[in-house]
Every structure is written in structure tokens, then in C-alpha cells.
Design a protein around this motif. Structure first.
Motif, PDB file in Angstrom:
ATOM      1  N   THR A 180      -8.902   8.446  14.512  1.00  0.00           N
ATOM      2  CA  THR A 180      -8.638   8.101  13.113  1.00  0.00           C
ATOM      3  C   THR A 180      -9.468   6.894  12.701  1.00  0.00           C
ATOM      4  O   THR A 180      -9.913   6.108  13.544  1.00  0.00           O
ATOM      5  N   GLU A 222      -8.307   4.350  11.279  1.00  0.00           N
ATOM      6  CA  GLU A 222      -7.524   3.169  11.659  1.00  0.00           C
ATOM      7  C   GLU A 222      -7.823   2.781  13.104  1.00  0.00           C
ATOM      8  O   GLU A 222      -7.961   1.603  13.427  1.00  0.00           O
ATOM      9  N   ARG A 249     -11.083   1.029  13.162  1.00  0.00           N
ATOM     10  CA  ARG A 249     -10.914  -0.351  12.694  1.00  0.00           C
ATOM     11  C   ARG A 249     -10.379  -1.236  13.813  1.00  0.00           C
ATOM     12  O   ARG A 249     -10.847  -2.357  14.026  1.00  0.00           O
ATOM     13  N   GLN A 250      -9.392  -0.731  14.566  1.00  0.00           N
ATOM     14  CA  GLN A 250      -8.819  -1.494  15.669  1.00  0.00           C
ATOM     15  C   GLN A 250      -9.856  -1.769  16.760  1.00  0.00           C
ATOM     16  O   GLN A 250      -9.914  -2.871  17.309  1.00  0.00           O
TER      17      GLN A 250
END
Length: 102
Positions: free
Chosen positions: A79, A81, A84-85
Motif C-alpha cells: 500500500t 501507506e 510512506r512508512q
């Protein structure tokens, strides 16, 4: 608007249409899952179990090449997200390396 819509009978034609639509959604989901699995397999083939190399590659694509989170996520089968992590974690690693001079 009938409050008992769920108990109202539907025609065979409508039932057939609903089943057909459900089957189409299911087939699309299966195809999406297969594509995601293939992307993940390619990533594992490229990086093996080396998470650090994968993080560096993802970070490089995001920071140096300017790829979007979604594009990177699609490439690696994760994903946006999660991308981003990973980028944030690599940023912390770089900062730590810089502060220790190593």
C-alpha cells in the motif's frame, strides 16, 4: 421505499443479473490479487530477504526519482501507506547514520 425491501421477491432475471455482477467483481478481485502476488514475487526475487536493500530502493525511487507513493506501492505490491512508512524509516536511518558519522 419499502422498509421490507429485503423480504420482497425478485425476478429470476434480476437474480441472474445480481449473480453476474457479483461474479464479475469476484473475477476482478482475483485478477488484482494475482497481479499483486506476481509483483511481490518479483520483488522477493530481486531483493531476497534483504529488507535494507528494499528500503533503500523504495527510498531512492521516492526521494531521488520522485515516484508517487501509489506508483511505488503498485510496483512492490504494497500500500502507499506502507511505502510512506518505509521511506520514513529510511529517513530515520540516514539521519542516525549522519549523526554517528557512519
Amino acid at each position: 421505499d419499502d422498509p421490507d425491501w429485503w423480504s420482497s421477491p425478485i425476478s429470476d432475471e434480476e437474480w441472474s443479473q445480481r449473480l453476474s455482477e457479483a461474479e464479475e467483481r469476484y473475477q476482478k478481485q482475483c485478477a488484482d490479487d494475482e497481479a499483486r502476488s506476481a509483483r511481490r514475487a518479483a520483488v522477493w526475487k530481486e531483493f531476497g530477504n534483504d529488507g535494507a536493500s528494499r528500503r533503500k530502493a523504495i527510498w531512492r525511487e521516492r526521494k531521488e526519482e520522485g515516484a508517487t507513493l501509489q506508483a511505488i506501492g503498485d510496483r512492490y505490491g504494497i500500500t502507499k501507506e506502507r511505502v510512506r512508512q518505509i521511506v520514513a524509516k529510511r529517513d530515520r536511518e540516514i539521519k542516525k547514520e549522519a549523526s554517528y558519522g557512519g
